[in-house]
Structures are given as structure tokens and as C-alpha cells.
Design a protein around this motif. Structure first.
Motif, PDB file in Angstrom:
ATOM      1  N   UNK A  77       0.811  -1.214   0.000  1.00 34.86           N
ATOM      2  CA  UNK A  77       0.000   0.000   0.000  1.00 34.86           C
ATOM      3  C   UNK A  77       0.846   1.267   0.000  1.00 34.86           C
ATOM      4  N   UNK A  78       1.995   1.230   0.672  1.00 32.47           N
ATOM      5  CA  UNK A  78       2.810   2.441   0.763  1.00 32.47           C
ATOM      6  C   UNK A  78       3.955   2.451  -0.243  1.00 32.47           C
ATOM      7  N   UNK A  79       4.247   1.310  -0.857  1.00 31.00           N
ATOM      8  CA  UNK A  79       5.375   1.224  -1.770  1.00 31.00           C
ATOM      9  C   UNK A  79       5.020   1.566  -3.209  1.00 31.00           C
ATOM     10  N   UNK A  80       6.013   1.541  -4.053  1.00 31.83           N
ATOM     11  CA  UNK A  80       5.827   1.837  -5.479  1.00 31.83           C
ATOM     12  C   UNK A  80       5.449   0.554  -6.200  1.00 31.83           C
ATOM     13  N   UNK A  81       4.163   0.229  -6.130  1.00 33.15           N
ATOM     14  CA  UNK A  81       3.658  -0.994  -6.740  1.00 33.15           C
ATOM     15  C   UNK A  81       2.517  -0.650  -7.695  1.00 33.15           C
ATOM     16  N   UNK A  82       2.187  -1.558  -8.627  1.00 32.73           N
ATOM     17  CA  UNK A  82       1.113  -1.291  -9.591  1.00 32.73           C
ATOM     18  C   UNK A  82      -0.235  -1.085  -8.908  1.00 32.73           C
ATOM     19  N   UNK A  83      -1.132  -0.378  -9.592  1.00 37.03           N
ATOM     20  CA  UNK A  83      -2.474  -0.109  -9.059  1.00 37.03           C
ATOM     21  C   UNK A  83      -3.208  -1.410  -8.769  1.00 37.03           C
ATOM     22  N   UNK A  84      -3.076  -2.373  -9.675  1.00 37.65           N
ATOM     23  CA  UNK A  84      -3.793  -3.634  -9.502  1.00 37.65           C
ATOM     24  C   UNK A  84      -3.371  -4.358  -8.231  1.00 37.65           C
ATOM     25  N   UNK A  85      -2.091  -4.280  -7.889  1.00 37.27           N
ATOM     26  CA  UNK A  85      -1.593  -4.948  -6.690  1.00 37.27           C
ATOM     27  C   UNK A  85      -2.114  -4.249  -5.428  1.00 37.27           C
TER      28      UNK A  85
END
Length: 542
Positions: free
Chosen positions: A127-135
């Protein structure tokens, strides 16, 4: 495969876009989680069969948690989808009713604490990291499935692990970030609201404590933006529906026929969604005094429709990234507004729909929120601030002498005037033999608190008090006329006492807050004119 591609290219009806090779489709199916099949398999199992494969379920849950610690995108998505399906399916068996412990079957008692700690840390990271929207969507989806697995959140033992391993900071960070809020704001708001309500009157809840002391202006404003967007969207749709219904005979017939098929479903979804939004607003207003600044300063504009609430049925949480968008638009400077204006407009709609239990619940929640607002000193200051005048479009119910009315071009006045109008409108339009006693009691409580503030701070509000007094007098007259019927179902003396107390405030202290001596004279004139009502009330009391 080559022949198939050649046939597709030679077909004149074939689309121009490249045809996906069969092997690609096979790989897609092979690597994608078949969540529906997994749930169906568990659904078919009996209780004994489910207990027989408990070790396998525990192992599957553990392997998913291990996969979440990696960095392979496909594995992360598959692990979250598998966990969503697994939790939904096992909880759907409702084994708790038969003496089985769901946590033991799903995770295993010995490993539950460590597994849930690792899972919550993974969700926080996503939630706080640089991850894709889908994840991120899947992470919030899993969290919502966990907290809505039972009808009563306080009976959901698995939430205890979310209390121990808090994800409050991750939720707040989503609300504070404009981009993340557009994509995941509604789900973050809903998750926080449900967690705040976990055993709130029985044990210490860390989410309540953290929300009550939250002073992050960006996060609080973001919370307000999500609530505003949802309520504004409903207000706009309701106004459009009324305009369409009043567009003429053909339009009326079309609207009526259409409503026969879709109105009930849409109404149920709207009530469900709005209850979640109102509950979030109540918790913010009730717990955090810093949120009162958001009520007056957050400028809102139309937002997209929020999704159906997943609290009623966890599978509803399945949504695409685009469906989760709650827009934050720049303010329309030609018509300044704020969250409180939006709430008042919405309340004017909700207070009309009190024929069903869901409607009564919605209206009650609106009145409770307004009660919290008028109990706060700072909120009362901006409610009565003569320099902060806003136009509040209020909806008025259809009556014998008028059709449904929308005050689109209401004059700009202090917000206390609009709140008084809203309460007077409710008093006038709900005098029926099935009297909504609780709603009336809360309405009179709001009026009493407003007047106490005006008396204490000597605020002379420029308001048409005659309509106010007339509404209260007519209510007393209604109680007297229907005493025999009403006394069987409600405490009419308590309601009458509230009204009399309001009149006593005017009589005793009216000179400190009525706008002019003429108004004070008019009060006495009105009381003397309808003296029979008060004499009959006195006789009834004896």
C-alpha cells in the motif's frame, strides 16, 4: 497453430488487431489463479471433508504468505487472489455455527500469529510502496474480505490480528496522496471505518486512538474528499432523477415504467453505499476534533460514483482499478461549497425516505452526525459566521399543496439558517400516526443545541423565526389531536417536553439572541394567538 492464424487472416470478418496465438492463451490460463474453481471446490466439501484437508489449506495459506515476501509481480498477484478466494470460501462455510474454529482450518492455531503478522506487513508494504495499481487494489480487497467475513465485525476473531499488526499508517498514506486517493480512496475509507468499529465499546481499539489524535491535514482533507465525492455524486443523481420525472407526461410515464424494473435495486445499492460513507463521516466527526476544519474548508465538486459496499457480501469487493476511482476535481469558484453543504443537501434527501428500515437508519445517521456538529464550539462558530454565507440546495418532499421541490438557487446565508430550515422541513413533513419518535427527538435536540449556542454567545441570527415557531406549534397541535393513537406507540410527553423547553428558551432568553425587539414581540403574539394549544397541553400533562 499456423493454420489457425492463416484462416483468421483470410477471414474478411476477422478484426484487424493481431490475433493472440493459442499458446499465449494457454500460458495465460496456466499462470492465472482460477479463483472461481477454488471456491467452488471448497463449497462442495462437507464439514468432515473440509477438516480432512485442513493441513492442505494451512499449507496453501502459508505458501501464499511466503510468496508475498518476494518481488515477482505475477506471484504476488496470484498469491493475493488465492488468499481472497480461500478466505471467502472457508468463511462461507460458516463453521463457527457448528463448533469449528475457522482460523484453525484456514491458518492453523500454532502458525496464526506469525502468518498474520507477515501478511499484514506485506499488505502495508504494497500500500505504501511503489507498486502497480492492480496490486494495491488486491491488497485492499483482501483486507476488506478479512474484516467483512462475518456479518458482525466484532465477532470476527481474525480482525484481532489486524488490531495487533496495525495498518493504520498505510491507510492514512493512501488518503493523503492525491493520486493514490483517486485510485483507492473509497476502499481505504471503508476499511478504516470498519476497523474503527471493531469491538469499539468492549475493548481497546488502536485504530480509534490513532484516528482521534490524527492531525495530518493532508490525510484529513483526503478523507473528507472521498466522503464529499460520494455524497455529491448521489445528490447530483437524485436531482437529475427528479428533473427527469418532472419533464412532462411522456417523461413521467417512461420514468415510472423504468423504475418498476430498476429503482428498487438501485435504491438498495445507494442506501448500502451511503450508509458506509455516513458511518465514515460520523466516526471522523465524533472522534477527531481536527476534522471540523475539514467540514468548513474542503471545497468539493462532482466525483465519480462509489462502488457498492462490500459489507453486505464480501464477493462484491471484486472490482477493477478504474471502478475504484473517486475523483478530486478543482473547485467550481462560481458556486463555492464545502463538505457541510454537501451533507445538508444529502440530509434533506435522506430525511424524506423514512418509510423503510434502511431509510430510517440513513436518516438517523444524518441526524446523529448533525448532532455531533452542533455540539462542537468551533463548528457552531462557522455555522453562524455571517462572513461565511453559502447557498445550500435543499430538497423538499412532495405534499398535498406542492410537488417535490429543489431549492437550486437558495440565497447565500450562514449555514445555521440552512440547518434550521432542514429541521423545520422535517418537523412539518413527518407528522403521521406512525410517528418517527426517535428522529423527532434527535431533531429537537439539534434545535435545542443551536439555540443554546446562540443564547450563550449572544448570536443574533437573521432568520425567519415565525416559520420555526409555527412548525413547533403545529407539532404540538398534532400530538394533542392524535393523543389516543400516539400514546400507545410512543412517549409523546417526552417529545412535548422537548418542544416546550425550546419555547422556554425563547421566552426566557430570546432578548439575547433574537434579531430585534419586534421578533420578541412577534413570539408573544404567536403564543397568545394559539394559547389553546398550550392550555390543552397543560391539561393533558395533568
Amino acid at each position: 497453430m499456423v493454420n489457425a492464424m492463416a484462416e483468421a487472416k483470410s477471414d474478411p470478418l476477422s478484426p484487424k488487431k493481431p490475433v493472440k496465438e493459442k499458446i499465449v492463451g494457454i500460458y495465460d490460463d496456466f499462470f492465472k489463479v482460477n479463483a472461481i474453481y477454488l471456491e467452488q471446490c471448497i463449497d462442495k466439501l462437507s464439514e468432515e471433508e473440509l477438516m480432512d484437508i485442513k493441513e492442505n489449506i494451512n499449507l496453501l495459506f502459508a505458501q501464499c504468505c511466503i510468496a508475498l515476501r518476494g518481488d515477482h509481480q505475477i506471484k504476488l498477484v496470484n498469491a493475493l487472489q488465492t488468499l481472497c478466494a480461500l478466505v471467502r470460501a472457508v468463511y462461507r462455510k460458516r463453521l463457527g455455527d457448528h463448533g469449528f474454529d475457522i482460523i484453525n482450518i484456514l491458518i492453523g492455531f500454532d502458525a496464526a500469529e506469525a502468518q498474520m503478522q507477515g501478511l499484514m506487513e506485506s499488505l502495508h508494504t504494497f500500500l505504501v510502496g511503489d507498486y502497480p495499481v492492480s496490486l494495491k487494489n488486491l491488497s485492499l480487497k483482501l483486507a476488506l474480505i478479512l474484516v467483512t467475513a462475518t456479518d458482525n465485525v466484532s465477532q470476527n476473531t481474525i480482525v484481532e490480528y489486524i488490531m495487533i499488526n496495525s495498518i493504520f499508517e498505510a491507510i492514512i498514506q493512501v488518503l493523503a496522496d492525491p493520486v493514490a486517493r483517486q485510485q483507492h480512496g473509497y476502499e481505504a475509507m471503508l476499511l478504516l471505518t470498519i476497523l474503527v468499529n471493531y469491538r469499539k465499546y468492549e475493548a481497546s481499539n488502536p485504530y480509534i486512538g490513532k484516528l482521534s489524535i490524527l492531525d495530518d491535514e493532508l490525510a484529513l482533507n483526503g478523507f473528507g474528499c472521498v466522503i464529499s465525492a460520494a455524497l455529491t455524486d448521489y445528490n447530483r443523481k437524485h436531482a437529475a432523477m427528479l428533473e427527469q420525472a418532472s419533464g412532462g407526461l411522456i417523461s413521467s410515464i417512461t420514468s415510472f415504467v423504468g423504475s418498476m424494473f430498476v429503482a428498487e435495486t438501485e435504491k438498495a445499492e445507494c442506501f448500502s453505499t451511503n450508509e458506509a460513507v455516513l458511518l465514515a463521516l460520523y466516526e471522523a466527526v465524533h472522534l477527531n476534533r481536527n476534522f471540523f476544519t475539514v467540514l468548513s474548508h474542503v471545497t468539493t465538486a462532482p466525483g465519480s460514483s462509489p462502488p457498492p459496499s462490500p459489507t453486505a457480501a464480501p464477493p462484491v469487493v471484486e472490482r477493477t482499478a478504474t471502478a475504484a476511482v473517486v475523483e478530486d476535481f478543482p473547485p467550481d469558484l462560481s458556486q463555492p461549497t464545502n463538505l457541510l453543504v454537501t451533507l445538508l443537501t444529502y440530509s434533506s434527501i435522506a430525511l424524506q425516505n423514512t418509510k423503510e428500515d434502511k431509510g430510517v437508519s440513513n436518516a438517523k445517521l444524518c441526524l446523529v452526525i448533525l448532532t455531533c456538529i452542533v455540539e462542537d464550539q468551533y463548528a457552531n462558530v462557522f455555522l453562524h459566521d455571517a462572513n461565511m454565507t453559502l447557498s445550500v440546495p435543499l430538497h423538499k418532499a412532495q405534499m398535498y399543496h406542492r410537488g417535490p421541490v429543489i431549492e437550486k438557487h437558495a440565497p447565500s446565508r450562514p449555514l445555521a439558517c440552512a440547518l434550521l430550515d432542514l429541521m423545520v422541513e422535517f418537523i412539518v413533513t413527518h407528522m403521521m400516526k406512525t410517528l418517527p419518535t426517535d428522529l423527532y427527538s434527535k431533531t429537537f435536540g439539534i434545535l435545542h443545541r443551536i439555540l443554546c449556542y446562540q443564547k450563550r454567545c449572544r448570536v443574533r441570527l437573521s432568520y425567519s423565526w415565525k416559520n420555526f415557531w409555527t412548525a413547533l406549534m403545529n407539532f404540538l397541535k398534532f400530538l394533542l389531536s392524535n393523543e389516543t393513537v400516539l400514546a400507545k406507540t410512543c412517549d409523546i410527553f417526552s417529545l412535548a417536553s422537548q418542544v416546550v423547553n425550546i419555547f422556554n428558551l425563547f421566552i426566557t432568553y430570546g432578548d439575547t439572541f433574537l434579531p430585534s425587539p419586534t421578533s420578541y414581540d412577534e413570539l408573544y403574539y404567536e403564543i397568545i394567538r394559539v394559547h389553546q394549544i398550550f392550555e390543552n397541553l397543560y391539561s393533558m400533562g395533568k
